[in-house]
Design a protein around this motif. Structure first.
Motif, PDB file in Angstrom:
ATOM      1  N   GLU A 195     -33.910   9.097  41.105  1.00 35.34           N
ATOM      2  CA  GLU A 195     -33.609   9.187  39.672  1.00 35.34           C
ATOM      3  C   GLU A 195     -32.848   7.960  39.183  1.00 35.34           C
ATOM      4  O   GLU A 195     -33.137   7.426  38.111  1.00 35.34           O
ATOM      5  CB  GLU A 195     -32.786  10.448  39.384  1.00 35.34           C
ATOM      6  N   ARG A 196     -31.871   7.496  39.969  1.00 34.02           N
ATOM      7  CA  ARG A 196     -31.071   6.350  39.545  1.00 34.02           C
ATOM      8  C   ARG A 196     -31.758   5.020  39.861  1.00 34.02           C
ATOM      9  O   ARG A 196     -31.297   3.964  39.436  1.00 34.02           O
ATOM     10  CB  ARG A 196     -29.700   6.363  40.234  1.00 34.02           C
ATOM     11  N   LYS A 197     -32.838   5.080  40.666  1.00 32.74           N
ATOM     12  CA  LYS A 197     -33.591   3.878  41.050  1.00 32.74           C
ATOM     13  C   LYS A 197     -32.665   2.849  41.720  1.00 32.74           C
ATOM     14  O   LYS A 197     -32.630   1.675  41.357  1.00 32.74           O
ATOM     15  CB  LYS A 197     -34.290   3.256  39.841  1.00 32.74           C
ATOM     16  N   ILE A 198     -31.907   3.339  42.677  1.00 28.40           N
ATOM     17  CA  ILE A 198     -30.974   2.465  43.394  1.00 28.40           C
ATOM     18  C   ILE A 198     -31.290   2.530  44.888  1.00 28.40           C
ATOM     19  O   ILE A 198     -31.965   3.453  45.350  1.00 28.40           O
ATOM     20  CB  ILE A 198     -29.498   2.861  43.147  1.00 28.40           C
ATOM     21  N   GLU A 199     -30.798   1.554  45.624  1.00 24.53           N
ATOM     22  CA  GLU A 199     -30.948   1.514  47.071  1.00 24.53           C
ATOM     23  C   GLU A 199     -29.593   1.727  47.730  1.00 24.53           C
ATOM     24  O   GLU A 199     -28.548   1.467  47.125  1.00 24.53           O
ATOM     25  CB  GLU A 199     -31.533   0.166  47.514  1.00 24.53           C
ATOM     26  N   VAL A 200     -29.625   2.182  48.949  1.00 25.04           N
ATOM     27  CA  VAL A 200     -28.379   2.374  49.701  1.00 25.04           C
ATOM     28  C   VAL A 200     -27.811   1.006  50.049  1.00 25.04           C
ATOM     29  O   VAL A 200     -28.504   0.173  50.635  1.00 25.04           O
ATOM     30  CB  VAL A 200     -28.632   3.177  50.996  1.00 25.04           C
ATOM     31  N   PRO A 201     -26.565   0.727  49.670  1.00 27.15           N
ATOM     32  CA  PRO A 201     -25.965  -0.588  49.969  1.00 27.15           C
ATOM     33  C   PRO A 201     -25.873  -0.836  51.474  1.00 27.15           C
ATOM     34  O   PRO A 201     -25.852   0.091  52.281  1.00 27.15           O
ATOM     35  CB  PRO A 201     -24.568  -0.501  49.336  1.00 27.15           C
ATOM     36  N   LEU A 202     -25.803  -2.117  51.819  1.00 28.05           N
ATOM     37  CA  LEU A 202     -25.712  -2.524  53.220  1.00 28.05           C
ATOM     38  C   LEU A 202     -24.535  -1.859  53.916  1.00 28.05           C
ATOM     39  O   LEU A 202     -24.629  -1.443  55.072  1.00 28.05           O
ATOM     40  CB  LEU A 202     -25.574  -4.045  53.277  1.00 28.05           C
ATOM     41  N   SER A 203     -23.410  -1.730  53.223  1.00 32.95           N
ATOM     42  CA  SER A 203     -22.199  -1.174  53.838  1.00 32.95           C
ATOM     43  C   SER A 203     -22.346   0.305  54.209  1.00 32.95           C
ATOM     44  O   SER A 203     -21.564   0.826  54.998  1.00 32.95           O
ATOM     45  CB  SER A 203     -21.004  -1.344  52.896  1.00 32.95           C
ATOM     46  N   LEU A 204     -23.350   0.991  53.639  1.00 34.24           N
ATOM     47  CA  LEU A 204     -23.542   2.414  53.905  1.00 34.24           C
ATOM     48  C   LEU A 204     -24.732   2.667  54.823  1.00 34.24           C
ATOM     49  O   LEU A 204     -25.270   3.778  54.873  1.00 34.24           O
ATOM     50  CB  LEU A 204     -23.737   3.174  52.583  1.00 34.24           C
ATOM     51  N   PHE A 205     -25.146   1.636  55.546  1.00 32.51           N
ATOM     52  CA  PHE A 205     -26.346   1.751  56.375  1.00 32.51           C
ATOM     53  C   PHE A 205     -26.235   2.881  57.394  1.00 32.51           C
ATOM     54  O   PHE A 205     -27.181   3.631  57.618  1.00 32.51           O
ATOM     55  CB  PHE A 205     -26.608   0.423  57.090  1.00 32.51           C
ATOM     56  N   SER A 206     -25.066   3.021  58.029  1.00 27.73           N
ATOM     57  CA  SER A 206     -24.913   4.073  59.042  1.00 27.73           C
ATOM     58  C   SER A 206     -25.027   5.455  58.410  1.00 27.73           C
ATOM     59  O   SER A 206     -25.548   6.391  59.038  1.00 27.73           O
ATOM     60  CB  SER A 206     -23.578   3.930  59.765  1.00 27.73           C
ATOM     61  N   LEU A 207     -24.569   5.602  57.164  1.00 25.03           N
ATOM     62  CA  LEU A 207     -24.709   6.889  56.476  1.00 25.03           C
ATOM     63  C   LEU A 207     -26.169   7.143  56.107  1.00 25.03           C
ATOM     64  O   LEU A 207     -26.631   8.291  56.107  1.00 25.03           O
ATOM     65  CB  LEU A 207     -23.835   6.910  55.216  1.00 25.03           C
ATOM     66  N   GLN A 208     -26.894   6.077  55.779  1.00 18.56           N
ATOM     67  CA  GLN A 208     -28.323   6.225  55.514  1.00 18.56           C
ATOM     68  C   GLN A 208     -29.041   6.717  56.772  1.00 18.56           C
ATOM     69  O   GLN A 208     -29.954   7.543  56.703  1.00 18.56           O
ATOM     70  CB  GLN A 208     -28.902   4.887  55.060  1.00 18.56           C
ATOM     71  N   CYS A 209     -28.620   6.210  57.931  1.00 19.77           N
ATOM     72  CA  CYS A 209     -29.204   6.667  59.196  1.00 19.77           C
ATOM     73  C   CYS A 209     -28.931   8.160  59.401  1.00 19.77           C
ATOM     74  O   CYS A 209     -29.809   8.901  59.868  1.00 19.77           O
ATOM     75  CB  CYS A 209     -28.635   5.862  60.355  1.00 19.77           C
ATOM     76  N   ALA A 210     -27.718   8.595  59.067  1.00 20.90           N
ATOM     77  CA  ALA A 210     -27.387  10.019  59.195  1.00 20.90           C
ATOM     78  C   ALA A 210     -28.256  10.858  58.259  1.00 20.90           C
ATOM     79  O   ALA A 210     -28.712  11.947  58.622  1.00 20.90           O
ATOM     80  CB  ALA A 210     -25.903  10.240  58.894  1.00 20.90           C
ATOM     81  N   LEU A 211     -28.500  10.348  57.051  1.00 19.78           N
ATOM     82  CA  LEU A 211     -29.367  11.038  56.093  1.00 19.78           C
ATOM     83  C   LEU A 211     -30.770  11.203  56.678  1.00 19.78           C
ATOM     84  O   LEU A 211     -31.369  12.290  56.611  1.00 19.78           O
ATOM     85  CB  LEU A 211     -29.414  10.250  54.783  1.00 19.78           C
ATOM     86  N   ASP A 212     -31.315  10.117  57.243  1.00 20.72           N
ATOM     87  CA  ASP A 212     -32.648  10.181  57.852  1.00 20.72           C
ATOM     88  C   ASP A 212     -32.698  11.217  58.966  1.00 20.72           C
ATOM     89  O   ASP A 212     -33.673  11.957  59.112  1.00 20.72           O
ATOM     90  CB  ASP A 212     -33.037   8.810  58.415  1.00 20.72           C
ATOM     91  N   ARG A 213     -31.642  11.246  59.773  1.00 19.48           N
ATOM     92  CA  ARG A 213     -31.621  12.178  60.902  1.00 19.48           C
ATOM     93  C   ARG A 213     -31.614  13.627  60.419  1.00 19.48           C
ATOM     94  O   ARG A 213     -32.336  14.474  60.965  1.00 19.48           O
ATOM     95  CB  ARG A 213     -30.405  11.894  61.780  1.00 19.48           C
ATOM     96  N   VAL A 214     -30.811  13.933  59.408  1.00 21.25           N
ATOM     97  CA  VAL A 214     -30.739  15.306  58.891  1.00 21.25           C
ATOM     98  C   VAL A 214     -32.063  15.710  58.258  1.00 21.25           C
ATOM     99  O   VAL A 214     -32.551  16.827  58.462  1.00 21.25           O
ATOM    100  CB  VAL A 214     -29.575  15.433  57.879  1.00 21.25           C
ATOM    101  N   LEU A 215     -32.664  14.802  57.507  1.00 23.59           N
ATOM    102  CA  LEU A 215     -33.961  15.106  56.897  1.00 23.59           C
ATOM    103  C   LEU A 215     -35.020  15.332  57.962  1.00 23.59           C
ATOM    104  O   LEU A 215     -35.834  16.251  57.868  1.00 23.59           O
ATOM    105  CB  LEU A 215     -34.388  13.965  55.974  1.00 23.59           C
TER     106      LEU A 215
END
Length: 527
Positions: A195-215
């Motif tokens: 909805e916001r058309k944004i990307e996960v910032p570089l500093s939050l990469f490890s949290l993005q990995c956690a998101l992928d794992r939960v999904l």
């Protein structure tokens, strides 16, 4: 607004004194102090001395607004990429640790009524305590999502804060998902990103990995009811954009991948017996493993470590390659002769120009397979040097079921699960193999082929040559029967090297091709 409390009368003067000490330290080192800090510090000191003991609602509006904004700007300045980030991260002082210094400023801003300060305080508190505040972060994420939904501009405290608020809301959601492992919440975060058309910032990469794992943990199996496995347990944030691009490739391994299953029947064993009759002992050992696994309901393909021991040229490597093909399994071939560099298996640390992940995890990514068959060729010739660690010591870790579940890759800075891999290997002699490594294998001795095996061996060699040229075996030059008979008699006298026999067959085929050329001078070579 959520309820926040901090003792302004004690905390604000202390923070201002600490900021003054930081500015003095910078000036002593001839390093610049941001102009907005120099201008705002005296006013903030005056406000603290006169009003810090009063509730915020009793402060003069103008003083409250200026002090609130200064505290918020200080919180932002002390986090990575802020105006004072480098200064507070270097050296020791009352501003250390820098993240807590930033959080205290955000708390002051929140206590003074700043909604943005509240958001920063929540996010910074989450960074300070990685396992706490799960439900609180979730509730605050949903609150800010509702406020931002459909907004192209979001004015807060006198400015359009749409970018800041979107990023803070995203981090609240990611932090909450990492703590609660809530799949429904993870989908809400993905929807917010779209909805916001944004990307996960570089500093939050490890949290993005956690998101992928939960999904990934909640996805339906790709193929029926096949078991699945997460290969990569985590990845740490990259420090540079080029590292991020390299790491992005490995995100599919954060989600469960389907495990290859045993074939429904044992027909693969019959096929191998026809092709490799002298490998009967190895085929029997593998066949028994499938029967027991399926008897116990373990459908996922996994072989116990198997080492084929025998003289060079007996077809051990070819047999293992055909084993993978017959089982319908993905295979990874690893030549170990003379290998001294342990980076092949554990990856090389970031920062080097040739940094890369371990070879096995790269191939598992390419194949999208968590349980390939890995062929360790000539394991007895592995180098014993200590360049970046000894290869055979890392192999001990990978071959042990308990330790192989969490093996650190030095490039990904995450734990890789190698426990589902089927390990097979070849060796000519055991004397050179370290005893601890030798004990991890079921060792099957490979004997010499019998004279009656010649026809099958000859057919296999022709198929290998045809495969190299990408043609059907029928397209190969037909050797004269007399030539083949002489070759068979020679093999019966000394069946010691299939590799040597292959070389002879290749030369004979080349000579036959020359003889079949439309030229009189080449005729009769094989007569």
């Amino acid at each position: 607004m959520f309820v926040w409390y901090t003792d302004l009368e004690e905390r604000l003067p202390r923070l201002l004194d600490c900021l003054g000490a930081l500015c003095a330290s910078l000036e002593e080192k001839d390093e610049p102090v941001p102009s907005w800090v120099t201008r705002g510090l005296p006013s903030a000191r005056e406000a603290a001395s006169e009003y810090a003991g009063l509730p915020p609602q009793d402060w003069p509006d103008r003083v409250l607004e200026k002090t609130q904004r200064f505290a918020l700007e200080m919180a932002v300045a002390c986090i990575p990429f802020g105006d004072l980030a480098e200064a507070v991260q270097q050296g020791e002082g009352c501003w250390s640790p820098s993240l807590e210094f930033a959080w205290q400023w955000a708390m002051v801003a929140a206590q003074l009524g700043s909604e943005l300060g509240e958001a920063y305080a929540v996010v910074l508190a989450a960074r300070l305590r990685p396992k706490a505040y799960g439900t609180f972060l979730r509730d605050l994420f949903r609150l800010w999502c509702a406020r931002l939904r459909g907004q192209t501009a979001f004015f807060l405290e006198g400015r359009n804060r749409i970018g800041q608020c979107s990023n803070l809301t995203l981090e609240m959601g990611l932090q909450a998902v990492a703590r609660l492992e809530d799949a429904a919440l993870a989908r809400e975060v993905v929807r917010f990103l779209r909805e916001r058309k944004i990307e996960v910032p570089l500093s939050l990469f490890s949290l993005q990995c956690a998101l992928d794992r939960v999904l990934g943990a909640t996805e339906n199996p790709v193929e029926g009811r096949r078991a699945r496995l997460v290969v990569l347990q985590s990845m740490q944030s990259p420090g540079k954009d080029d590292e991020r691009r390299a790491l992005e490739r490995f995100r599919p391994l954060l989600r469960p991948l389907p495990l290859m299953a045993w074939p429904q029947s044992l027909s693969w064993a019959d096929t191998l017996r026809q092709e490799f009759p002298w490998m009967e002992a190895a085929i029997n050992a593998l066949e028994r493993q499938q029967v027991l696994a399926q008897r116990l309901g373990a459908d996922s393909l996994r072989l116990r470590p198997l080492l084929l021991l025998g003289p060079a040229g007996m077809g051990k490597t070819r047999f293992l390659r055909r084993l993978g093909e017959s089982l319908g399994a993905q295979t990874i071939f690893v030549p170990l002769a003379g290998s001294n560099d342990n980076m092949l298996l554990k990856g090389s640390a970031r920062g080097w120009s040739n940094a890369r992940p371990g070879f096995l995890v790269e191939r598992m990514l390419e194949q999208r397979c968590p349980n390939p068959i890995v062929i360790l060729d000539e394991i007895d010739k592995v180098g014993l040097g200590r360049n970046n660690g000894r290869v055979w010591e890392t192999l001990l870790t990978l071959l042990e079921p308990a330790s192989s579940r969490r093996v650190l890759d030095e490039f990904l800075l995450g734990e890789v699960d190698y426990s589902a891999i089927s390990w097979v290997a070849t060796a000519n002699r055991l004397e050179e193999l370290p005893l601890p490594l030798r004990s991890r294998w079921e060792i099957v001795s490979v004997g010499f082929p019998e004279a009656e095996d010649f026809d099958r061996i000859f057919e296999n060699l022709q198929q290998d040559v045809a495969r190299e040229y990408g043609v059907d075996p029928a397209a190969l030059p037909a050797l004269d029967r007399a030539v083949r008979d002489r070759l068979q008699r020679a093999f019966a006298r000394n069946p010691r090297s299939l590799r040597a026999l292959r070389g002879v067959v290749c030369r004979l085929l080349e000579m036959q091709a020359m003889a079949e050329r439309p030229s009189d001078r080449n005729s009769g070579w094989l007569q």
